[in-house]
Design a protein around this motif. Sequence first.
Motif, mmCIF file in Angstrom:
data_model
loop_
_atom_site.group_PDB
_atom_site.id
_atom_site.type_symbol
_atom_site.label_atom_id
_atom_site.label_comp_id
_atom_site.label_asym_id
_atom_site.label_seq_id
_atom_site.Cartn_x
_atom_site.Cartn_y
_atom_site.Cartn_z
ATOM 1 N N LEU A 271 0.842 -1.191 0.000
ATOM 2 C CA LEU A 271 0.000 0.000 0.000
ATOM 3 C C LEU A 271 0.876 1.240 0.000
ATOM 4 N N SER A 272 0.389 2.292 -0.655
ATOM 5 C CA SER A 272 1.097 3.565 -0.621
ATOM 6 C C SER A 272 0.808 4.270 0.699
ATOM 7 N N THR A 273 1.608 5.289 0.991
ATOM 8 C CA THR A 273 1.388 6.072 2.208
ATOM 9 C C THR A 273 -0.017 6.663 2.231
ATOM 10 N N LYS A 274 -0.452 7.166 1.089
ATOM 11 C CA LYS A 274 -1.786 7.771 0.992
ATOM 12 C C LYS A 274 -2.868 6.725 1.239
ATOM 13 N N GLN A 275 -2.724 5.548 0.657
ATOM 14 C CA GLN A 275 -3.727 4.497 0.840
ATOM 15 C C GLN A 275 -3.827 4.077 2.303
ATOM 16 N N VAL A 276 -2.697 3.917 2.982
ATOM 17 C CA VAL A 276 -2.716 3.517 4.393
ATOM 18 C C VAL A 276 -3.412 4.579 5.237
ATOM 19 N N ALA A 277 -3.082 5.857 4.995
ATOM 20 C CA ALA A 277 -3.703 6.934 5.766
ATOM 21 C C ALA A 277 -5.213 6.968 5.549
ATOM 22 N N ASN A 278 -5.646 6.828 4.292
ATOM 23 C CA ASN A 278 -7.085 6.853 3.990
ATOM 24 C C ASN A 278 -7.805 5.657 4.598
ATOM 25 N N LEU A 279 -7.190 4.495 4.523
ATOM 26 C CA LEU A 279 -7.818 3.286 5.066
ATOM 27 C C LEU A 279 -7.914 3.351 6.591
ATOM 28 N N GLU A 280 -6.888 3.854 7.241
ATOM 29 C CA GLU A 280 -6.945 3.980 8.701
ATOM 30 C C GLU A 280 -8.032 4.970 9.120
ATOM 31 N N ARG A 281 -8.167 6.040 8.340
ATOM 32 C CA ARG A 281 -9.195 7.032 8.657
ATOM 33 C C ARG A 281 -10.588 6.454 8.446
ATOM 34 N N GLU A 282 -10.766 5.640 7.410
ATOM 35 C CA GLU A 282 -12.087 5.071 7.106
ATOM 36 C C GLU A 282 -12.447 3.927 8.044
ATOM 37 N N LEU A 283 -11.483 3.041 8.317
ATOM 38 C CA LEU A 283 -11.780 1.816 9.071
ATOM 39 C C LEU A 283 -11.502 1.946 10.567
ATOM 40 N N GLN A 284 -10.681 2.910 10.957
ATOM 41 C CA GLN A 284 -10.366 3.141 12.369
ATOM 42 C C GLN A 284 -9.729 1.922 13.038
ATOM 43 N N VAL A 285 -8.928 1.183 12.277
ATOM 44 C CA VAL A 285 -8.161 0.060 12.817
ATOM 45 C C VAL A 285 -6.757 0.110 12.232
ATOM 46 N N LYS A 286 -5.884 -0.749 12.750
ATOM 47 C CA LYS A 286 -4.525 -0.830 12.224
ATOM 48 C C LYS A 286 -4.530 -1.471 10.837
ATOM 49 N N ILE A 287 -3.757 -0.891 9.926
ATOM 50 C CA ILE A 287 -3.684 -1.373 8.547
ATOM 51 C C ILE A 287 -2.267 -1.874 8.270
ATOM 52 N N LEU A 288 -2.160 -3.088 7.737
ATOM 53 C CA LEU A 288 -0.875 -3.642 7.314
ATOM 54 C C LEU A 288 -0.980 -4.115 5.873
ATOM 55 N N ASP A 289 0.164 -4.130 5.187
ATOM 56 C CA ASP A 289 0.217 -4.789 3.877
ATOM 57 C C ASP A 289 1.125 -6.005 3.997
ATOM 58 N N ARG B 281 2.968 9.817 6.837
ATOM 59 C CA ARG B 281 1.770 9.264 7.466
ATOM 60 C C ARG B 281 1.902 9.267 8.975
ATOM 61 N N MET B 282 3.117 9.135 9.465
ATOM 62 C CA MET B 282 3.304 9.058 10.906
ATOM 63 C C MET B 282 3.115 10.398 11.597
ATOM 64 N N TRP B 283 3.034 11.476 10.799
ATOM 65 C CA TRP B 283 2.844 12.799 11.395
ATOM 66 C C TRP B 283 1.511 13.399 11.004
ATOM 67 N N THR B 284 0.542 12.577 10.653
ATOM 68 C CA THR B 284 -0.783 13.079 10.275
ATOM 69 C C THR B 284 -1.515 13.694 11.453
ATOM 70 N N HIS B 285 -1.078 13.397 12.709
ATOM 71 C CA HIS B 285 -1.742 14.014 13.857
ATOM 72 C C HIS B 285 -1.562 15.529 13.858
ATOM 73 N N LEU B 286 -0.521 16.032 13.140
ATOM 74 C CA LEU B 286 -0.306 17.473 13.094
ATOM 75 C C LEU B 286 -1.327 18.172 12.209
ATOM 76 N N GLU B 287 -2.066 17.400 11.393
ATOM 77 C CA GLU B 287 -3.068 18.014 10.535
ATOM 78 C C GLU B 287 -4.146 18.702 11.357
ATOM 79 N N ARG B 288 -4.369 18.228 12.579
ATOM 80 C CA ARG B 288 -5.393 18.829 13.424
ATOM 81 C C ARG B 288 -5.021 20.262 13.804
ATOM 82 N N GLN B 289 -3.740 20.608 13.708
ATOM 83 C CA GLN B 289 -3.283 21.927 14.138
ATOM 84 C C GLN B 289 -3.159 22.910 12.980
ATOM 85 N N ARG B 290 -3.552 22.515 11.781
ATOM 86 C CA ARG B 290 -3.271 23.343 10.613
ATOM 87 C C ARG B 290 -4.236 24.510 10.444
ATOM 88 N N GLY B 291 -5.080 24.748 11.467
ATOM 89 C CA GLY B 291 -6.003 25.862 11.354
ATOM 90 C C GLY B 291 -5.319 27.206 11.426
#
Length: 414
Positions: free
Chosen positions: A90-108, A144-154
Amino acid sequence: MKENIISKETSEKTVLVGLITPRQNEAKANEYLDELEFLADTAGAVTEKKFLQRVEYPNPRTFVGKGKLDEIKEYVENNDIGLVIFDDDLSTKQVANLERELQVKILDRTSLILDIFAKRAQTANAKTQVELAQYQYLLPRLTRMWTHLERQRGGIGMRGPGETQIETDRRIILDKISRLKDELESIDRQKSIQRKNRGKLTRVALVGYTNVGKSTLMNLLSKSDVFAENKLFATLDTTVRKVIIDNLPFLLTDTVGFIRKLPTHLVNSFKSTLDEVRDADILVHVVDISHPQFEEQIEVVEKTLNEICGEHNDKKHILVFNKVDAFTYKPKDDDDLTPATRENLSLDDLKASWMAKMNDNCVFISAKKQINIDELKAMLYEKAKEVHLTRFPYNDFLFQKYDEEDDATPDDTK
């Protein structure tokens, strides 16, 4: 940084996801998922369900289509699933999107294999090789490991710290990769010296797909106690034992098993292990004859060997079909006029075809039940003796057979 790698021994409920594409038919996709289930079981996960979708190509955003993703999400929520494993990288984008949609750990598949290698590694050499492969896998996935910073982008200017942290981590990982490569180069030099110091003995390497019985055969031939288990990648560390058959000693090496879709950086990381294959005089290719797709497994191993040794290597090959005690087939009915398929071929049929194809350089055995082991030993003896006498024509290493002493006359012993 290793949050996407399983590190705990606890069992996790998981579902598996694969695709049926123009390049991968339904039968092949199901076979890959079966292998992925075995990998998940080896890692300590319990597979609850498998999902397959027929598409032209993977969805660049979520790997599967929206309808299938909703189906997976519903099953995950209703069955307390904590892990979803995808059969392809999986690409970085795919993993991030899948984790956001499924709310579980994603592995390839790659991250799952890395997890198994991390759990199986015992020696410093194997641990270093696995750590290098993990960092090479994690490097392009830092964003992907720093997506938590997206919450601060306001607020204005909040993007900078995130990017700075990513670059800091990138430098840290690059430094670690460089250090690990230096360590492995040092290990490779030591291993190379060890191989040179083994002297005149012929070198035989056991190679093959993972879980075909190489370690069991190693234990049988060398009378040693190499770890063997009905799991994938039970053996990571290269094991070398001195074996004596009749009056001929040689070195027998057990190597890591191969698998389909083996990550490239794993192959590169295990260079010192693969050098044992490169330096071997004889390759004993062990095959699980009871596996329904053993022919494809042979192709996977041969392709990997060609990458390691070169397509025109002059090594002697012996094909050892193991697990004949577990072999089964479905005889055709007398009134069935359709062409025979692989599952209709008996063991005698396979013996006739493969022995003709390999010019008798193959043998059918059961390491577990010790069936036809003497035939294998006789074949190994002849191959190893041929190499030894070619290298040392004066035969300065072979010692006298014990039965020759027993047969000697009184005059001969004076």
